[in-house]
Design an enzyme around this catalytic site. Structure first.
Site, PDB file in Angstrom:
ATOM      1  N   GLU A  42     -14.887 -23.524   3.265  1.00 28.56           N
ATOM      2  CA  GLU A  42     -14.470 -22.585   4.297  1.00 28.56           C
ATOM      3  C   GLU A  42     -15.542 -21.490   4.357  1.00 28.56           C
ATOM      4  O   GLU A  42     -15.870 -20.897   3.323  1.00 28.56           O
ATOM      5  CB  GLU A  42     -13.106 -21.967   3.942  1.00 28.56           C
ATOM      6  CG  GLU A  42     -12.625 -21.066   5.046  1.00 28.56           C
ATOM      7  CD  GLU A  42     -11.231 -20.481   4.791  1.00 28.56           C
ATOM      8  OE1 GLU A  42     -10.574 -20.843   3.803  1.00 28.56           O
ATOM      9  OE2 GLU A  42     -10.825 -19.634   5.611  1.00 28.56           O
ATOM     10  N   ARG A 269     -10.686 -27.913 -11.540  1.00 30.37           N
ATOM     11  CA  ARG A 269     -11.631 -26.865 -11.139  1.00 30.37           C
ATOM     12  C   ARG A 269     -12.523 -26.467 -12.292  1.00 30.37           C
ATOM     13  O   ARG A 269     -12.141 -26.597 -13.448  1.00 30.37           O
ATOM     14  CB  ARG A 269     -10.880 -25.595 -10.713  1.00 30.37           C
ATOM     15  CG  ARG A 269     -10.064 -25.703  -9.475  1.00 30.37           C
ATOM     16  CD  ARG A 269      -9.330 -24.396  -9.234  1.00 30.37           C
ATOM     17  NE  ARG A 269     -10.140 -23.441  -8.500  1.00 30.37           N
ATOM     18  CZ  ARG A 269     -10.231 -23.406  -7.173  1.00 30.37           C
ATOM     19  NH1 ARG A 269      -9.574 -24.289  -6.440  1.00 30.37           N
ATOM     20  NH2 ARG A 269     -10.965 -22.506  -6.588  1.00 30.37           N
ATOM     21  N   LYS A 279     -12.905 -16.453  -4.368  1.00 27.89           N
ATOM     22  CA  LYS A 279     -13.771 -15.881  -3.332  1.00 27.89           C
ATOM     23  C   LYS A 279     -13.272 -14.512  -2.893  1.00 27.89           C
ATOM     24  O   LYS A 279     -14.059 -13.642  -2.561  1.00 27.89           O
ATOM     25  CB  LYS A 279     -13.836 -16.821  -2.121  1.00 27.89           C
ATOM     26  CG  LYS A 279     -14.834 -17.947  -2.299  1.00 27.89           C
ATOM     27  CD  LYS A 279     -15.181 -18.588  -0.971  1.00 27.89           C
ATOM     28  CE  LYS A 279     -14.211 -19.691  -0.669  1.00 27.89           C
ATOM     29  NZ  LYS A 279     -14.626 -20.494   0.499  1.00 27.89           N
TER      30      LYS A 279
HETATM   31  P1  ATP Z   1     -10.217 -20.248  -1.682  1.00 35.57           P
HETATM   32  O1  ATP Z   1     -10.390 -19.471  -2.978  1.00 35.57           O
HETATM   33  O2  ATP Z   1     -10.363 -19.436  -0.453  1.00 35.57           O
HETATM   34  O3  ATP Z   1      -9.130 -21.276  -1.676  1.00 35.57           O
HETATM   35  P2  ATP Z   1     -12.057 -22.248  -2.399  1.00 35.57           P
HETATM   36  O4  ATP Z   1     -12.772 -21.667  -3.572  1.00 35.57           O
HETATM   37  O5  ATP Z   1     -11.088 -23.339  -2.585  1.00 35.57           O
HETATM   38  O6  ATP Z   1     -11.468 -21.085  -1.568  1.00 35.57           O
HETATM   39  P3  ATP Z   1     -13.318 -23.727  -0.306  1.00 35.57           P
HETATM   40  O7  ATP Z   1     -14.373 -23.253   0.594  1.00 35.57           O
HETATM   41  O8  ATP Z   1     -12.010 -24.117   0.272  1.00 35.57           O
HETATM   42  O9  ATP Z   1     -13.162 -22.606  -1.388  1.00 35.57           O
HETATM   43  O10 ATP Z   1     -13.849 -24.852  -1.261  1.00 35.57           O
HETATM   44  C1  ATP Z   1     -14.586 -25.953  -0.853  1.00 35.57           C
HETATM   45  C2  ATP Z   1     -14.431 -27.059  -1.859  1.00 35.57           C
HETATM   46  O11 ATP Z   1     -14.869 -26.625  -3.131  1.00 35.57           O
HETATM   47  C3  ATP Z   1     -13.006 -27.507  -2.007  1.00 35.57           C
HETATM   48  O12 ATP Z   1     -12.976 -28.915  -1.980  1.00 35.57           O
HETATM   49  C4  ATP Z   1     -12.589 -26.977  -3.330  1.00 35.57           C
HETATM   50  O13 ATP Z   1     -11.652 -27.805  -3.941  1.00 35.57           O
HETATM   51  C5  ATP Z   1     -13.902 -26.933  -4.106  1.00 35.57           C
HETATM   52  N1  ATP Z   1     -13.866 -25.893  -5.120  1.00 35.57           N
HETATM   53  C6  ATP Z   1     -13.609 -24.586  -4.925  1.00 35.57           C
HETATM   54  N2  ATP Z   1     -13.583 -23.923  -6.089  1.00 35.57           N
HETATM   55  C7  ATP Z   1     -13.838 -24.831  -7.058  1.00 35.57           C
HETATM   56  C8  ATP Z   1     -13.949 -24.773  -8.492  1.00 35.57           C
HETATM   57  N3  ATP Z   1     -13.800 -23.636  -9.151  1.00 35.57           N
HETATM   58  N4  ATP Z   1     -14.233 -25.911  -9.157  1.00 35.57           N
HETATM   59  C9  ATP Z   1     -14.395 -27.064  -8.492  1.00 35.57           C
HETATM   60  N5  ATP Z   1     -14.303 -27.189  -7.162  1.00 35.57           N
HETATM   61  C10 ATP Z   1     -14.030 -26.097  -6.446  1.00 35.57           C
END
Ligand code: ATP
Ligand code: MG
Length: 568
Positions: A42, A269, A279
């Site tokens: 996003e 994660r 974020k």
């Molecule tokens: P928000 O905190 O706003 O939910 P997000 O960190 O999930 O945001 P996105 O832009 O939706 O951010 O993430 C893009 C992709 O990165 C998604 O598929 C998400 O699952 C993955 N992702 C985000 N944070 C992690 C993390 N800490 N470890 C592994 N994958 C991640």
């Protein structure tokens, strides 16, 4: 609980559990034997090292099995999104070494198709417009053990739903006044099935579609269908989406058939000690000036890590070590640092710098004389050759390398004691000069001309070796030393305001550090150096003609390797 590697569910051929699933699907001929993954950020913030874990999975699996990976911006909320983030995200993915080729997409590409699908579901009696407040809707959701309560608008006639939805999108109603909900099951044990919201009204113009749309799809109504429209076969995401999976499948079934149907697979994660990964929190740190921007070298963002001096291969190595599992854990930052050290050890050029200088004068060294001391550019790779360092009567050494009244095991310099100047001579301290405040201003020593390193008869041993820089030719630089951004191991697990947990001493600026001239002449933005005995340092983009700025990437002492040895 903190966890690293151990149970990573890897098979004999080194495939992680997601790749094993993919392999099985391909072997079974699903989706015509096609593999297409996607990375769906996003654009509401910069990428962090957690995203790197997802990127390495999405692009890496596609590479491994000859598939493709799309980059899809999940731009369904115009209130928080911005092109600045889009450009930064692209830059960071390229930096990691991945490329989406011509497969760049936006969820907003599918707004029309999603809208048409919503209309179709309304016509089939599978969706309705709810005029309750979000609070009322939340209250009616029930709990996992008690069924929810149906909305009074649940059985609105289809025609009315159609008309209202159309008018919602025309802008006839205020934000928050109504939503479109899927009519599924208010008693389902999966809370996500209790008539989830499909669309909400947002009147902020969208950075790509302008004011064409006043209704915007929710993640659950957009993601699976976007996967389908794009031809994605494996939609890999993180564990918090496990409970969303049935809903993903529910909506996708409205479009897909046996010949092609995307599926969702979840992994854990990445979470790092001494930092936050949300974020929202990272944005707050930037907005409130608690760090110096998204690329502050203390941030876990990819641009911050890059600026700090972390390399793509060290990040990949770290992700590979922690692996992909089905349970959440907290990863030790020391392991990441270990990967960084291992990588920089192979590539960083060795130079001499003194970050906290004090003058050392070799009183028996001829005034005006200069000797060239040859230094290996990288002892790990002798092909990189050597460079010359001038040795002169006046030198800079580290203030911490001298003690007037040392404790027993202090093997550095002190009165009447001997040390070797690295690559050069053995010296013996003969005295010091102090200022009015008692601080040492100069240290005096005599060198032993018979002891020059590498020459016959020079093998006399002394316990300590000090690094040094020749004073008349030294170049002043600024060095930024960093410590943990937060002072507690797991800031997200603490009560209260996370900002109160910031480490107040996470940045220490040292002006007037001294660098040997050979390095100063060639150093440019992004270059990695090892400052002998100190650590790895990377040239910062704030460097100017007259003043090089270095970020301390990481010290030499490998706390992780030490802990591992102890554990064995
Ligand atoms: P928000 O905190 O706003 O939910 P997000 O960190 O999930 O945001 P996105 O832009 O939706 O951010 O993430 C893009 C992709 O990165 C998604 O598929 C998400 O699952 C993955 N992702 C985000 N944070 C992690 C993390 N800490 N470890 C592994 N994958 C991640
Ligand atoms: Mg998300």
């Amino acid at each position: 609980m903190t966890e690293n590697s151990e149970e990573t569910l890897v098979d004999e051929s080194g495939l992680n559990f997601v790749e094993q699933e993919i392999k099985a699907d391909l072997a079974a001929g699903k989706n015509g034997g096609r593999l297409n993954t996607r990375f769906p950020p996003e654009p509401n913030g910069y990428l962090h090292i957690g995203h790197a874990k997802a990127i390495i999975m999405d692009f890496g699996a596609a590479e491994k099995f000859g598939g493709t990976c799309n980059l899809r911006f999940d731009d369904t909320n115009p209130q928080k999104e911005d092109t600045e983030y889009v450009e930064a995200i692209k830059r960071d993915i390229h930096w990691l070494g991945f490329d989406w080729g011509d497969r760049l997409y936006y969820a907003s590409d599918y707004f029309q198709q999603l809208y048409d699908l919503a209309v179709r579901l309304i016509k089939e009696g599978k969706a309705y417009v709810d005029e309750q407040t979000s609070q009322q809707i939340a209250e009616q959701k029930g709990t996992p053990t008690t069924p929810g309560v149906a909305s009074p608008y649940r059985d609105r006639p289809i025609e009315e739903n159609l008309e209202l939805f159309e008018r919602m999108n025309r802008g006839d109603f205020e934000e928050g006044s109504m939503v479109l909900r899927a009519k599924i099951d208010m008693a389902n044990s999966n809370m996500h099935f209790r008539d989830p919201i499909m669309y909400r009204i947002i009147k902020t113009p969208h950075w790509r579609t302008g004011d064409k749309w006043k209704v915007y799809p929710m993640y659950d109504f957009a993601h699976g269908q976007s996967d389908y429209f794009e031809g994605v076969t494996h939609s890999i995401c993180t564990l918090e989406f496990v409970p969303h999976r049935p809903l993903y499948e529910y909506f996708v079934k409205e479009l897909a058939d046996e010949s092609y149907c995307p599926r969702q697979i979840e992994f854990n994660r990445l979470n790092l000690t001494y930092t936050v990964m949300s974020k929202r929190k990272l944005l707050q740190l930037v907005k409130e000036g608690l760090v110096n921007g998204w690329d502050d070298p203390r941030m876990p963002t990819l641009c911050g890590l890059r600026r700090r001096g972390y390399t793509p291969s060290s990040i990949k190595d770290f992700v590979n070590r922690i692996g992909y599992t089905k349970y959440e854990a907290l990863n030790h930052i020391e392991l990441l640092e270990h990967s960084v050290r291992e990588d920089l050890n192979k590539t960083a050029t060795r130079v001499s710098a003194v970050v906290n200088p004090v003058k050392l004068i070799l009183t028996n060294y001829p005034e005006g004389q200069t000797e060239e001391i040859l230094v290996d550019n990288n002892p790990e790779n002798l092909e990189e050759g050597k460079h010359a360092m001038p040795l002169t009567r006046e030198l800079w050494i580290e203030r911490e390398d001298f003690m007037e009244c040392p404790p027993k095991k202090f093997f550095r310099l002190s009165p009447d004691k001997e040390v070797r100047l690295k690559g050069a001579y053995i010296i013996k301290c003969t005295g010091v000069k102090k200022g009015a405040d008692g601080e040492i201003e100069e240290i005096y020593a005599e060198y032993d001309p018979e002891t020059r390193s590498g020459l016959p008869g020079s093998d006399r041993k002394v316990k300590g070796t000090l690094h040094w820089v020749s004073a008349p030719t030294a170049v002043d630089i600024t060095v930024r030393d960093y410590d943990r951004l937060f002072s507690v191991e797991n800031p997200s697990a603490e009560e209260g305001d996370f900002r109160d947990l910031l480490n107040p001493d996470s940045l220490k600026v040292r002006e007037h550090a001294k660098l040997e001239p050979w390095a100063a002449e060639r150093a440019k933005d992004g270059d990695h150096y090892q400052f002998t005995r100190l650590g790895y340092y990377t040239v910062d983009l704030d460097s100017t003609e007259g003043n090089l700025v270095f970020n301390k990437t990481i010290g030499l002492k490998d706390t992780w390797a030490k802990e591992q040895k102890k554990a064995k």
